[in-house]
Scaffold this active site. Sequence first.
Site, mmCIF file in Angstrom:
data_model
loop_
_atom_site.group_PDB
_atom_site.id
_atom_site.type_symbol
_atom_site.label_atom_id
_atom_site.label_comp_id
_atom_site.label_asym_id
_atom_site.label_seq_id
_atom_site.Cartn_x
_atom_site.Cartn_y
_atom_site.Cartn_z
ATOM 1 N N ILE A 76 -29.753 36.741 -18.988
ATOM 2 C CA ILE A 76 -28.680 37.125 -19.903
ATOM 3 C C ILE A 76 -28.511 38.641 -19.855
ATOM 4 C CG2 ILE A 76 -27.991 37.205 -22.340
ATOM 5 C CD1 ILE A 76 -29.488 34.507 -22.660
ATOM 6 N N ASP A 77 -27.281 39.095 -19.579
ATOM 7 C CA ASP A 77 -27.038 40.541 -19.520
ATOM 8 C C ASP A 77 -26.778 41.098 -20.921
ATOM 9 O OD1 ASP A 77 -24.319 40.118 -20.191
ATOM 10 O OD2 ASP A 77 -23.720 40.031 -18.089
ATOM 11 N N SER A 78 -26.706 42.422 -21.008
ATOM 12 C CA SER A 78 -26.612 43.068 -22.323
ATOM 13 C C SER A 78 -25.310 42.724 -23.044
ATOM 14 C CB SER A 78 -26.773 44.579 -22.191
ATOM 15 O OG SER A 78 -25.806 45.097 -21.304
#
Length: 81
Positions: free
Chosen positions: A38-40
């Site tokens: 999961i990216d920011s």
Amino acid sequence: MANKEEILAGLAEIVEEETGVEAAEVQLDKSFTEDLDIDSISMMTIVVNAEEKFEVTIPDEEVKNLKTVGDAVEFIAANAS
């Protein structure tokens, strides 16, 4: 107030909606970035949705401490109204 299993289930639902990661993959020991990829940006959306769902405020400075799903569940359980 929701118990930890309900929080985990709700969080898994939010993660699946945002990222397409199967809800069954969202386990307490999974890292948001390393295990669930999961990216920011997605993480911030997940945080906002979790705040609405669980009626909790997660300060921006606290988000970086939520490394695993378990961290998030513990924080929500401790701070939900």
